[in-house]
Design an enzyme around this catalytic site. Structure first.
Site, mmCIF file in Angstrom:
data_model
loop_
_atom_site.group_PDB
_atom_site.id
_atom_site.type_symbol
_atom_site.label_atom_id
_atom_site.label_comp_id
_atom_site.label_asym_id
_atom_site.label_seq_id
_atom_site.Cartn_x
_atom_site.Cartn_y
_atom_site.Cartn_z
ATOM 1 N N ASP A 67 1.405 4.681 2.354
ATOM 2 C CA ASP A 67 0.945 5.290 3.653
ATOM 3 C C ASP A 67 1.478 6.716 3.418
ATOM 4 O O ASP A 67 2.913 7.141 3.312
ATOM 5 C CB ASP A 67 1.851 4.751 4.648
ATOM 6 C CG ASP A 67 1.535 2.958 4.926
ATOM 7 O OD1 ASP A 67 0.316 2.810 5.211
ATOM 8 O OD2 ASP A 67 2.378 2.312 4.409
ATOM 9 N N ASP A 91 0.899 -1.316 0.073
ATOM 10 C CA ASP A 91 0.008 0.085 0.081
ATOM 11 C C ASP A 91 0.796 1.281 0.057
ATOM 12 O O ASP A 91 2.065 1.301 0.031
ATOM 13 C CB ASP A 91 -0.878 0.065 1.266
ATOM 14 C CG ASP A 91 -0.203 0.162 2.520
ATOM 15 O OD1 ASP A 91 1.165 0.319 2.544
ATOM 16 O OD2 ASP A 91 -0.934 0.392 3.540
ATOM 17 N N ASP A 111 -3.250 4.587 2.407
ATOM 18 C CA ASP A 111 -3.719 4.947 4.045
ATOM 19 C C ASP A 111 -3.212 6.306 4.201
ATOM 20 O O ASP A 111 -1.991 6.659 3.938
ATOM 21 C CB ASP A 111 -2.776 3.958 4.940
ATOM 22 C CG ASP A 111 -3.330 2.662 5.146
ATOM 23 O OD1 ASP A 111 -4.682 2.608 4.888
ATOM 24 O OD2 ASP A 111 -2.571 1.877 5.717
HETATM 25 P P1 8DG Z 1 3.976 -2.741 3.087
HETATM 26 O O1 8DG Z 1 2.800 -1.905 2.897
HETATM 27 O O2 8DG Z 1 5.278 -2.264 2.089
HETATM 28 O O3 8DG Z 1 3.461 -4.204 2.807
HETATM 29 O O4 8DG Z 1 4.652 -2.899 4.482
HETATM 30 P P2 8DG Z 1 4.490 -1.456 5.393
HETATM 31 O O5 8DG Z 1 4.456 -0.196 4.915
HETATM 32 O O6 8DG Z 1 5.858 -1.607 6.565
HETATM 33 O O7 8DG Z 1 3.188 -1.879 6.301
HETATM 34 P P3 8DG Z 1 1.867 -1.294 6.632
HETATM 35 O O8 8DG Z 1 0.975 -2.439 7.118
HETATM 36 O O9 8DG Z 1 1.463 -0.449 5.407
HETATM 37 O O10 8DG Z 1 2.029 -0.518 7.966
HETATM 38 C C1 8DG Z 1 2.946 0.636 8.138
HETATM 39 C C2 8DG Z 1 3.059 1.383 9.574
HETATM 40 O O11 8DG Z 1 1.896 1.842 9.992
HETATM 41 C C3 8DG Z 1 3.388 -0.009 10.424
HETATM 42 O O12 8DG Z 1 4.658 0.107 11.062
HETATM 43 C C4 8DG Z 1 2.154 0.261 11.572
HETATM 44 C C5 8DG Z 1 1.775 1.642 11.362
HETATM 45 N N1 8DG Z 1 0.410 1.697 11.591
HETATM 46 C C6 8DG Z 1 0.065 2.335 12.863
HETATM 47 N N2 8DG Z 1 -1.375 2.223 12.987
HETATM 48 C C7 8DG Z 1 -1.811 1.255 11.972
HETATM 49 C C8 8DG Z 1 -3.261 1.139 11.497
HETATM 50 O O13 8DG Z 1 -4.007 1.613 12.152
HETATM 51 N N3 8DG Z 1 -3.175 0.106 10.576
HETATM 52 C C9 8DG Z 1 -1.913 -0.231 9.838
HETATM 53 N N4 8DG Z 1 -2.258 -1.115 8.743
HETATM 54 N N5 8DG Z 1 -0.861 0.094 10.219
HETATM 55 C C10 8DG Z 1 -0.970 1.031 10.998
HETATM 56 O O14 8DG Z 1 0.785 3.272 13.567
HETATM 57 MN MN MN Z 2 2.567 0.187 3.961
HETATM 58 MN MN MN Z 3 -0.729 0.890 5.506
#
Ligand code: 8DG
Ligand code: MN
Ligand code: MN
Length: 364
Positions: A205, A203, A288
């Site tokens: 962020d 995703d 996100d």
């Molecule tokens: P990816 O997307 O490349 O697979 O990996 P990522 O970017 O490390 O994973 P992510 O699922 O997008 O999460 C990014 C960071 O966001 C992770 O360290 C945790 C943080 N995070 C929060 N709150 C929340 C929440 O409510 N939902 C999610 N999914 N992540 C959160 O601080």
């Molecule tokens: Mn991510």
């Molecule tokens: Mn995310």
């Protein structure tokens, strides 16, 4: 015992005390351990899952390729079971246990279902118990789905195609442009895996803030409505800010990852770039969006950069070693009974008495 032996002695016990680069030399070992971690998570064994994740994380921080179990020495955080798996992979190239898991109907089905946006372990598990096995089963048996899960299913293929860095950057620009319309001076920061240097992710962020505290309030809904009116949003659900400083710090361990920022979980419609999307013209991408007031921004940035295991370890370190409560909003010192403000991630590490770990070394 070979020349790698002292490795174990140098390894700090918490992942946030180590530097963990994106690329490391023990991929087959960490993959095997992470499969077992995932499978343990699928059966609700959080403790076992964490043990495998910890072991994998330690191996990611080794400076070289492990060729024999003895080289590990008395490394912290690698238990009996993990050692057995490591030994099997080192000796035979594979672990029979891991291969069996990967082929098992339960693991494969859980994997398939949890890859649907909006489906967690609990839902996937229930469906598995009910005898569902495929995405077609979900449709044919009229399984009750939330609006989020319906969107997840509709865009299943796109959402499980890695997002490239270039795609993440164009989405960042789209959001930046919308943000400027409503609040000039506000900034958009790419966090998550991309900030850690990953070339692709699941995703995008994005963290929004404004240098003047309070100005960021209400920004997100305007930005999302505008993007929506431009036909750029395929799905979204937003959540209002529910953070209140006067409530004091959250008890540690309670809400581990979740925070209370105003945020939006969405699926963007990204116009095709290059040859990949050219056949169809667009691609669905998970985004996100999170809004942080400037005073909490460094905490939000640290919290949303990950990795998840690095975050978990930071919070565990803060609690156990410093009697502090760290989350994505604040850092609270329970001995001094006060919040420790920070203007940068560096200052948060300083408060914690930790050496600064740059984002690209947080791939724990
Ligand atoms: P990816 O997307 O490349 O697979 O990996 P990522 O970017 O490390 O994973 P992510 O699922 O997008 O999460 C990014 C960071 O966001 C992770 O360290 C945790 C943080 N995070 C929060 N709150 C929340 C929440 O409510 N939902 C999610 N999914 N992540 C959160 O601080
Ligand atoms: Mn991510
Ligand atoms: Mn995310």
């Amino acid at each position: 015992v070979s020349a790698l032996a002292p490795l174990g002695q140098q390894m700090a016990p918490y992942a946030c005390q180590r530097r963990t680069p994106l690329l490391h030399s023990n991929q087959p070992l960490t993959e095997a351990l992470e499969t077992l971690a995932e499978d343990a998570g699928f059966s609700g064994s959080e403790g076992r899952s964490l043990a495998f994740t910890r072991a994998a994380s330690v191996l990611k921080a080794l400076p070289g390729r492990l060729s024999a179990l003895e080289e590990l020495g008395p490394l912290p955080g690698i238990g009996e079971h993990s050692r057995r798996v490591i030994q099997d992979v080192l000796e035979d190239g594979v672990s029979v246990e891991v291969e069996r898991v990967k082929l098992s109907e339960r693991y494969r089905t859980m994997k398939l279902f949890t890859k649907i946006f909006g489906v967690g372990v609990r839902t996937a598990s229930r469906w598995y118990q009910e005898g569902l096995r495929t995405l077609v089963d979900l449709q044919e048996r009229n399984t009750k789905l939330t609006r989020q899960q319906q969107a997840g299913l509709r865009h299943y293929e796109d959402l499980n195609t890695p997002v490239e860095r270039g795609e993440a950057e164009s989405i960042g620009r789209m959001v930046q442009e919308a943000v400027q319309r409503f609040l000039p001076g506000a900034s958009v920061t790419l966090a998550g895996g991309f900030r850690r240097g990953k070339p692709h992710g699941h995703d995008v962020d994005l963290l929004l803030t404004h240098p003047e505290a309070g100005r960021e309030a209400g920004l997100l809904s305007r930005v999302v409505s505008w993007l929506d009116s431009q036909g750029l949003i395929l799905y979204q659900h937003s959540q209002e800010n529910s953070f209140a400083l006067h409530e004091g710090p959250e008890p540690p361990g309670g809400r581990d990852v979740l925070d209370r920022f105003e945020r939006c979980f969405s699926i963007f419609r990204l116009e095709a770039q290059g040859r990949l999307g050219a056949a169809r013209g667009w691609k669905a991408v998970r985004v996100d969006l999170v809004v942080a007031p400037v005073g909490q921004f460094p905490f939000a940035l640290l919290g949303w950069t990950g990795s998840r295991h690095f975050e978990r370890e930071l919070r565990r370190f803060a609690g156990h070693e410093r009697k502090m409560v760290l989350n994505s909003h604040t850092l609270y010192d329970t001995r001094l009974n006060l919040f420790l403000p920070a203007a940068s991630e560096e200052e948060i590490f300083q408060h914690l008495g930790l050496e600064y770990v740059p984002p690209t070394q947080r791939n724990a």
